[in-house]
Design an enzyme around this catalytic site. Sequence first.
Site, mmCIF file in Angstrom:
data_model
loop_
_atom_site.group_PDB
_atom_site.id
_atom_site.type_symbol
_atom_site.label_atom_id
_atom_site.label_comp_id
_atom_site.label_asym_id
_atom_site.label_seq_id
_atom_site.Cartn_x
_atom_site.Cartn_y
_atom_site.Cartn_z
ATOM 1 C CB ALA A 26 48.533 40.761 39.385
ATOM 2 C CD GLN A 105 48.956 43.110 32.188
ATOM 3 O OE1 GLN A 105 49.555 42.147 31.713
ATOM 4 N NE2 GLN A 105 49.584 44.023 32.919
ATOM 5 C CG ASP A 108 40.120 42.588 40.185
ATOM 6 O OD1 ASP A 108 41.302 42.325 39.926
ATOM 7 O OD2 ASP A 108 39.656 43.741 40.111
ATOM 8 C CG HIS A 123 44.592 39.354 30.515
ATOM 9 N ND1 HIS A 123 45.712 39.444 31.307
ATOM 10 C CD2 HIS A 123 45.030 39.493 29.240
ATOM 11 C CE1 HIS A 123 46.788 39.602 30.546
ATOM 12 N NE2 HIS A 123 46.395 39.660 29.283
ATOM 13 C CB SER A 193 56.201 41.369 35.819
ATOM 14 O OG SER A 193 55.256 40.564 35.107
#
Length: 240
Positions: A26, A105, A108, A123, A193
């Site tokens: 992200a 991940q 969009d 995802h 992360s």
Amino acid sequence: MISQTSVQRLKEMISSSNNIVFFGGAGVLTESGIKDFRSADGIYMMDYKYPPESVLSHTFYTKHTEEFFDFYRKYLCFPDAKPNSAHYKLAELEKQGKLKAVITQNVDGLHQRAGSKCVYELHGSALRNYCVKCGKFHDFDFVYRSQGIPECECGGTVKPDVVLYEESLDSDVIEGAVNAIANADMLIVAGTSLTVYPAAGFIRYYSGNNLVLINKDSTEKDDDFGLVIHGKVGEILSKT
Ligand code: APR
């Protein structure tokens, strides 16, 4: 302050690699004006009537379906989002034949909008939505513009093709992503992360010694990387 030596080293690694794979999260979106999840101003850090991360679970989706879609439309749908310099640089590297795959991940579709052809969406994607009853495909706008629970003409609920917690990743996507990483001569990990599995575990399939992390904040995995640059991935990739 970003070390120019590190950026120079990254540039040299990219120029001498012809089988680069990119693994992102992200954090790749924040330079498009979209919040990530776990930064200080991330989606999971906000006050919400439920713990935000728990909303994106299969249990919550089944028990509080309307609440799920309210949250999903508000925090996971970005109708005006545009690719940023990170997306465009990766698409350019693919066009030059240097980058073989993007593994993301994110849900969009911005890598594809920037021109990337080989994208593994671990995802899933908010651009794909299917009726749970008849299986009919519905596009992003159908869900985004719906009120309450999006309903197919047949009466079934239209569910986004996004992997929620407690749901499994698509086996073909896993296979493609693992093969791409295993064959890569350079793996660039950025904007993640590295806290969510199985996605974060894919890094271990890389066996080369050109393993790079570009991340605003440090992660628990920094020491596993040969080169770590703490900064904005779009800004940094634009300098290579
Ligand atoms: N450049 C580089 N790194 C950035 C930038 C940027 N411009 N902006 C933010 N970051 C970093 C943050 O420091 C953070 O470590 O990106 C990371 C984003 O981490 P998360 O918010 O945890 O996002 P991600 O790793 O993709 O989360 C994984 O968690 O809830 C699930 O399904 C969700 O796919 C998501 C998964």
